[in-house]
Design a protein around this motif. Sequence first.
Motif, PDB file in Angstrom:
ATOM      1  N   HIS A  51       0.814  -1.219   0.000  1.00  0.00           N
ATOM      2  CA  HIS A  51       0.000   0.000   0.000  1.00  0.00           C
ATOM      3  C   HIS A  51       0.843   1.263   0.000  1.00  0.00           C
ATOM      4  O   HIS A  51       0.312   2.357   0.228  1.00  0.00           O
ATOM      5  N   ALA A  52       2.138   1.145  -0.261  1.00  0.00           N
ATOM      6  CA  ALA A  52       2.997   2.335  -0.314  1.00  0.00           C
ATOM      7  C   ALA A  52       2.628   3.176  -1.540  1.00  0.00           C
ATOM      8  O   ALA A  52       2.158   2.632  -2.554  1.00  0.00           O
ATOM      9  N   PRO A  53       2.821   4.485  -1.443  1.00  0.00           N
ATOM     10  CA  PRO A  53       2.521   5.349  -2.597  1.00  0.00           C
ATOM     11  C   PRO A  53       3.310   4.903  -3.833  1.00  0.00           C
ATOM     12  O   PRO A  53       4.497   4.598  -3.741  1.00  0.00           O
ATOM     13  N   GLY A  54       2.620   4.837  -4.970  1.00  0.00           N
ATOM     14  CA  GLY A  54       3.260   4.485  -6.229  1.00  0.00           C
ATOM     15  C   GLY A  54       3.262   3.012  -6.560  1.00  0.00           C
ATOM     16  O   GLY A  54       3.569   2.628  -7.689  1.00  0.00           O
ATOM     17  N   VAL A  55       2.917   2.147  -5.606  1.00  0.00           N
ATOM     18  CA  VAL A  55       2.861   0.705  -5.877  1.00  0.00           C
ATOM     19  C   VAL A  55       1.598   0.420  -6.684  1.00  0.00           C
ATOM     20  O   VAL A  55       0.502   0.804  -6.297  1.00  0.00           O
ATOM     21  N   THR A  56       1.786  -0.252  -7.818  1.00  0.00           N
ATOM     22  CA  THR A  56       0.658  -0.666  -8.650  1.00  0.00           C
ATOM     23  C   THR A  56       0.757  -2.172  -8.844  1.00  0.00           C
ATOM     24  O   THR A  56       1.707  -2.665  -9.465  1.00  0.00           O
ATOM     25  N   ILE A  57      -0.208  -2.881  -8.262  1.00  0.00           N
ATOM     26  CA  ILE A  57      -0.290  -4.338  -8.409  1.00  0.00           C
ATOM     27  C   ILE A  57      -1.767  -4.684  -8.610  1.00  0.00           C
ATOM     28  O   ILE A  57      -2.641  -3.901  -8.243  1.00  0.00           O
ATOM     29  N   HIS A  60      -6.306  -8.397  -6.791  1.00  0.00           N
ATOM     30  CA  HIS A  60      -6.338  -9.682  -6.085  1.00  0.00           C
ATOM     31  C   HIS A  60      -5.047  -9.921  -5.287  1.00  0.00           C
ATOM     32  O   HIS A  60      -5.079 -10.556  -4.240  1.00  0.00           O
ATOM     33  N   LEU A  61      -3.929  -9.376  -5.752  1.00  0.00           N
ATOM     34  CA  LEU A  61      -2.683  -9.506  -4.997  1.00  0.00           C
ATOM     35  C   LEU A  61      -2.682  -8.580  -3.784  1.00  0.00           C
ATOM     36  O   LEU A  61      -2.212  -8.947  -2.704  1.00  0.00           O
ATOM     37  N   ARG A  62      -3.222  -7.386  -3.961  1.00  0.00           N
ATOM     38  CA  ARG A  62      -3.295  -6.435  -2.841  1.00  0.00           C
ATOM     39  C   ARG A  62      -4.203  -6.996  -1.739  1.00  0.00           C
ATOM     40  O   ARG A  62      -3.927  -6.829  -0.557  1.00  0.00           O
ATOM     41  N   GLU A  63      -5.291  -7.668  -2.133  1.00  0.00           N
ATOM     42  CA  GLU A  63      -6.188  -8.296  -1.151  1.00  0.00           C
ATOM     43  C   GLU A  63      -5.498  -9.449  -0.435  1.00  0.00           C
ATOM     44  O   GLU A  63      -5.655  -9.622   0.765  1.00  0.00           O
ATOM     45  N   ARG A  64      -4.739 -10.227  -1.183  1.00  0.00           N
ATOM     46  CA  ARG A  64      -4.059 -11.385  -0.600  1.00  0.00           C
ATOM     47  C   ARG A  64      -2.875 -10.972   0.268  1.00  0.00           C
ATOM     48  O   ARG A  64      -2.548 -11.642   1.244  1.00  0.00           O
ATOM     49  N   PHE A  65      -2.223  -9.864  -0.090  1.00  0.00           N
ATOM     50  CA  PHE A  65      -1.065  -9.365   0.649  1.00  0.00           C
ATOM     51  C   PHE A  65      -1.337  -7.914   1.055  1.00  0.00           C
ATOM     52  O   PHE A  65      -0.856  -6.980   0.424  1.00  0.00           O
ATOM     53  N   PRO A  66      -2.128  -7.704   2.111  1.00  0.00           N
ATOM     54  CA  PRO A  66      -2.555  -6.351   2.466  1.00  0.00           C
ATOM     55  C   PRO A  66      -1.448  -5.458   3.029  1.00  0.00           C
ATOM     56  O   PRO A  66      -1.603  -4.240   3.031  1.00  0.00           O
ATOM     57  N   VAL A  96      -1.288 -16.729 -13.914  1.00  0.00           N
ATOM     58  CA  VAL A  96      -1.966 -15.523 -14.396  1.00  0.00           C
ATOM     59  C   VAL A  96      -0.916 -14.409 -14.457  1.00  0.00           C
ATOM     60  O   VAL A  96      -0.325 -14.051 -13.436  1.00  0.00           O
ATOM     61  N   PRO A  97      -0.650 -13.876 -15.665  1.00  0.00           N
ATOM     62  CA  PRO A  97       0.367 -12.827 -15.780  1.00  0.00           C
ATOM     63  C   PRO A  97      -0.078 -11.525 -15.116  1.00  0.00           C
ATOM     64  O   PRO A  97      -1.269 -11.190 -15.099  1.00  0.00           O
ATOM     65  N   ALA A  98       0.897 -10.816 -14.546  1.00  0.00           N
ATOM     66  CA  ALA A  98       0.611  -9.551 -13.882  1.00  0.00           C
ATOM     67  C   ALA A  98       1.791  -8.609 -14.072  1.00  0.00           C
ATOM     68  O   ALA A  98       2.947  -9.039 -14.139  1.00  0.00           O
ATOM     69  N   LYS A  99       1.477  -7.335 -14.156  1.00  0.00           N
ATOM     70  CA  LYS A  99       2.501  -6.299 -14.233  1.00  0.00           C
ATOM     71  C   LYS A  99       2.532  -5.597 -12.879  1.00  0.00           C
ATOM     72  O   LYS A  99       1.479  -5.207 -12.354  1.00  0.00           O
ATOM     73  N   LEU A 100       3.729  -5.432 -12.303  1.00  0.00           N
ATOM     74  CA  LEU A 100       3.894  -4.773 -11.017  1.00  0.00           C
ATOM     75  C   LEU A 100       4.775  -3.543 -11.188  1.00  0.00           C
ATOM     76  O   LEU A 100       5.829  -3.626 -11.835  1.00  0.00           O
TER      77      LEU A 100
END
Length: 167
Positions: A51-57, A60-66, A96-100
């Motif tokens: 949840h740091a500023p600028g993090v884009t994930i 579903h990953l943000r929910e799994r890793f709050p 499932v591919p993801a861009k971070l």
Amino acid sequence: MTDETPDSLIPYDEIVQEALRAVVGRVLGEIQAGGGELPGNHHFYITFKTHAPGVTIPAHLRERFPDEMTIVLQNKFWDLAVDEAGFTVGLSFNQVPAKLDIPFSAITAFVDPAVDFGLQFQASVADMAPEAHDDAENDGPEQRDEPAVTGSEDGSNVVTVDFGRKK
């Protein structure tokens, strides 16, 4: 002299943290410049605040890793791009591919277990305003009679730096 250490008006701990994060940027930049291939057995574990500023994930990953998440850059990653502020990488999670997008300021740990190298960081918030503080006592135009620097009682030139924060 007293045993009480005064608060520093120079943010040494922040300066050191920023310099060490630059190590991560340089390492990842060299991997990017080398075509995205990790040399030898090198691989990286990178832990960051989700949840740091600028993090884009992905959501579903943000929910799994709050709070924090650790990613591994080893065999299957793509589109690594590094700039002054952070890096972007493509990874697969459960096929499932993801861009971070991860700013360096969000990183809390960087480890290369192939060579037993690791860095631990304090989480920082880039847009947090500096703490208010009193003006330094040496800012005035008046001259002082005491010497600017005093020697230590044991005659040594060694300076011990403690980056622990007062609570």
